[in-house]
Structures are given as structure tokens and as C-alpha cells.
Design an enzyme around this catalytic site. Structure first.
Site, short mmCIF file in Angstrom:
data_model
loop_
_atom_site.label_atom_id
_atom_site.label_comp_id
_atom_site.label_asym_id
_atom_site.label_seq_id
_atom_site.Cartn_x
_atom_site.Cartn_y
_atom_site.Cartn_z
N SER A 173 18.20 50.97 39.62
CA SER A 173 17.92 51.09 38.19
C SER A 173 16.49 50.75 37.80
O SER A 173 16.06 51.10 36.70
CB SER A 173 18.87 50.20 37.39
OG SER A 173 18.80 48.85 37.84
N GLU A 205 15.45 44.26 21.39
CA GLU A 205 15.55 43.02 22.15
C GLU A 205 15.21 43.36 23.60
O GLU A 205 15.35 44.51 24.02
CB GLU A 205 16.97 42.44 22.07
CG GLU A 205 17.98 43.02 23.04
CD GLU A 205 18.24 44.52 22.92
OE1 GLU A 205 18.56 45.14 23.97
OE2 GLU A 205 18.14 45.07 21.82
N LYS A 235 15.69 52.67 31.47
CA LYS A 235 15.69 52.39 30.03
C LYS A 235 15.05 53.49 29.20
O LYS A 235 15.41 53.68 28.04
CB LYS A 235 14.97 51.06 29.77
CG LYS A 235 15.65 49.83 30.37
CD LYS A 235 17.00 49.56 29.73
CE LYS A 235 17.59 48.24 30.20
NZ LYS A 235 18.90 47.96 29.58
#
Length: 406
Positions: A390, A123, A101
Site C-alpha cells: 500500500s 486528518e 491514498k
């Protein structure tokens, strides 16, 4: 009719068109009050992607702050255990904040600075995007509010605490399913109200144009690195790229730079939850139908009246009833194959990687790990798989502990 804008810089034949569509998917389905903000963002993005100074700055922070490039690690014990294809892990869990991210939040924070915004909102479901947004807000000096469903606040308490330590305000959302979809709804409402001084750091390749394109561009560093690394290690491209899919940013980030390499197969792994026939899943590309959610036309989970269904997954990051429009396009043109893995099997993938490689994964990529455990033994030993790891599993330990008794 939407206005024409400068085209984004070319990166293959499947860019969104000037209206933000990948084939029939994408677009801008938003209130008029947000159109100016999206147009401003698109103009700044197009300038930035052609600006050597911006790209150099982005690369600097990816390298010096986020810790890129992340390793492409040959999982030797896992390969030996499964007895088939050679398995490589793209180690996004080793990036700063513990997931992919940070790649996207760094890019968007730099854009927000160019647009002279003072506040970031986001969010979050699993909390990793919220942590990454809070991180860049602290580093660049933005105020920061993160919307998070109360169900996710309970199951991701560690990441909630991390966001608060970083100076962000975590705003609970108690409507609907109290998960990622509802947090996104509230973030969009905030943006409509405060658009002049606020940039919405959307966390995945979803939402209205230019978000799916922008997030893809910032996350494509994953696939660019992986391509260079595998050519160095194996002197050829992989046979399979495999990644989990919720909204779909880590998978698009891995897949996109290989789009023209037709011999490389793409596999996206969604969350089957308690089973595809249980109505307790998040398998949007398998069970969904075309509709509009959060400003974009794509596949989504909906009932016969067009109302959005409540998604379910043991992993908060996959617990979303929609998916990015580029994934919908990949499905339509058969460039990628999508399948789903249940909560129970994701836990098996979680344990497998932990016990054979000493790497505790997040529950999101654990879905993909389980699928690899079934695929690899069926392949010849000269085949190569790259799996996008991830995120790391610190945030999920409490959830896993409820299900796995040691």
C-alpha cells in the site's frame, strides 16, 4: 428516522443499505449540524457514480496524474526464498505520492469541485493521506488544512515537510494520544464549524455514511486492476488476497471486487504492537468490541465503561482504535479472516522485502509482508498470493533506523 436517498449504483450484494449500514455496522452518528452536509455529499456522490463524464474525468486523473494502473509484480526472489506459493505485489507504492491514498483524494476533490467548496481539510496519521490531500488541493486550487497528532508529526517529519511544500497548513493536535484518532476528532470539529465552504476529505473507509461506501468505491480501482492483471498473468484468480488493516481502505479496495469470488480468501493484517496482551496494540477486529466512533458503528478498542482505548503501532497509519464498518461486516459473515502482527515482526517483514526484492515498503504493509512470509511456505507451489503493497517506506526510514542498527 433518517431520510431516504437515492441508492448508490449496484456493485454486488453487500452494499450499505439506504441508511448506510453493512449488516449491523455503519450508519450516521453525527451532530445535527452535519446531517445536511452528509446528505449533500451522498446526493452528489450518487449522481457522480452514474455520471459518465465524472467517471471519465476520475479515470483520466487516475491514469494521467496518479500513474495508474500500478503494476502487479511477481516477487520472484521472495517466492524462491520462502519456497511455497507464488507471491504477487500490487504496487500501490508506485502511485503518485507513494501510496494508495491518491486514489481516494482525487475522487473526493472532484466531488468537492462539483459541490463548489473552496477548502479541503483532512486528518492524517502516517502522513500519506495528508500528502495526497495537499497534492490534490494544490492541483485543483483549494486551500488546505491537515490535522495531525503531535506524536505523528514527530515520527513522520518528512511527510509534514512535504505537506507544507505543497502549500497546506499542518495543524498540530496535542490532545489524547496525539495520534490519528485525535486528529480525526479535530478535523470533525472543524467541519462542523465550517461546513458551508469546506469539504472533509476523510482518508479511510471509516466515519459516517456515505464515507465508508465512497472511499471504498474510489479505492476499488486497486482490486479491479489486480483481478484483470492476475487473469492475464496466471489465467486464474488468486487463492489469497492479503493486506494490512488500520481504518482499512487499501484492503477493502483490494478485497471488494473479489467479494463474489468465494474461492478467493481474504486476510486482513492488523497491528499487534507490543503484543495482544500488552494493551499496546491496534488489533481492533481481534480484540475490540462493537461501539460507535467517529460517526459509525463498528468494532473498536474500548474499556468496560465504553471509553475508547489508546491504540499503539510502530506504523502511524495502523495506529487507530477503530476500523471500517465493511471490515466489521466481513468479519461477522466470515468473508475475511483477521489476524495481527507485532511491531518486531513488522520490522522483519520490512527487511525481508527490502533485501530480497529491492523494494523498501512502508511499515503498514510490512505487517502483511511478515504474515506472507509465514503463510507462503505452508502452501503448495501452485497457489497464488496477492499482497497489497500500500505504500513505500521513505517516510519510515527514521523510525526503522531507531530499531534496526546496520
Amino acid at each position: 428516522m433518517q431520510k431516504k436517498h437515492n441508492k448508490p449504483r449496484p456493485y454486488g450484494r453487500h452494499l450499505p443499505d439506504r441508511y448506510g449500514y453493512f449488516g449491523e455496522f455503519g450508519g450516521k452518528f453525527v451532530p445535527e449540524t452535519l446531517m445536511h452536509a452528509l446528505e449533500e455529499l451522498e446526493v452528489e456522490l450518487n449522481r457522480a457514480l452514474r455520471d459518465k463524464k465524472f467517471l471519465s474525468q476520475f479515470d483520466y486523473y487516475l491514469q494521467e496524474y496518479a500513474g495508474r494502473p500500478t503494476p502487479l509484480y511477481f516477487a520472484g526472489r521472495l517466492t524462491e526464498k520462502l519456497g511455497g506459493a507464488r507471491i504477487y505485489l500490487k504496487r500501490e507504492d508506485l502511485a503518485h505520492t507513494g501510496a494508495h491514498k491518491i486514489n481516494n483524494t482525487l475522487g473526493q476533490a472532484l466531488l468537492a469541485k462539483k459541490m463548489k467548496k473552496a477548502r479541503l481539510i483532512a486528518e492524517t496519521g502516517a502522513g500519506q493521506h495528508g500528502v495526497a490531500t495537499a497534492t490534490v488541493a494544490a492541483m485543483f486550487g483549494f486551500t488546505c488544512d491537515i490535522y495531525m497528532g503531535t506524536e505523528d508529526i514527530k515520527r513522520q517529519a518528512l511527510n509534514v515537510y512535504r505537506m507544507k511544500l505543497l502549500g497546506a497548513r499542518v495543524i498540530p493536535v496535542d490532545s489524547g494520544s496525539r495520534t490519528l484518532k485525535d486528529a480525526t476528532n479535530e478535523a470533525i470539529r472543524d467541519w462542523v464549524t465550517n461546513v458551508r465552504n469546506t469539504h472533509y476529505v476523510l482518508g479511510s473507509v471509516v466515519g459516517p455514511h456515505p464515507y465508508p461506501f465512497m472511499v471504498r468505491e474510489f479505492q476499488s480501482v486497486i482490486g479491479k486492476e489486480a483481478k484483470s492483471q492476475i487473469l492475464k498473468s496466471e489465467k486464474r484468480l488468486p487463492d489469497f488476497l492479503i493486506a494490512c488493516v488500520g481504518g482499512g481502505s487499501n484492503s477493502i479496495g483490494l478485497f471488494h471486487p473479489f467479494f463474489k469470488d468465494k474461492k478467493v480468501k481474504f486476510v486482513g493484517v492488523e497491528a499487534a504492537g507490543r503484543g495482544l496482551h500488552s494493551n499496546k496494540h491496534a488489533a481492533t477486529l481481534i480484540e475490540g468490541e462493537i461501539g460507535v466512533l467517529h460517526g459509525s458503528k463498528s468494532y473498536l478498542l474500548q474499556n468496560k465503561n465504553g471509553q475508547v482505548n489508546i491504540a499503539h503501532s510502530i506504523s502511524a497509519g495502523l495506529d487507530y482504535p477503530g476500523v471500517g464498518p465493511e471490515h466489521s461486516y466481513y468479519k461477522k459473515i466470515k468473508r475475511a479472516r483477521y489476524l495481527a502482527v507485532t511491531d518486531r515482526d513488522a520490522l522483519r517483514g520490512f527487511r525481508l522485502l527490502s533485501e530480497y526484492e529491492g523494494i523498501i515498503p512502508a511499515l503498514e504493509p510490512a505487517h502483511a509482508i511478515y504474515y506472507v512470509s509465514k503463510l507462503a511456505p505452508k502452501l503448495k507451489k501452485n497457489k497464488i498470493i496477492i499482497l497489497c503493497l500500500s505504500g513505500r517506506g521513505d517516510k519510515d526510514i527514521d523510525i526503522v533506523r531507531e530499531h534496526i542498527k546496520l
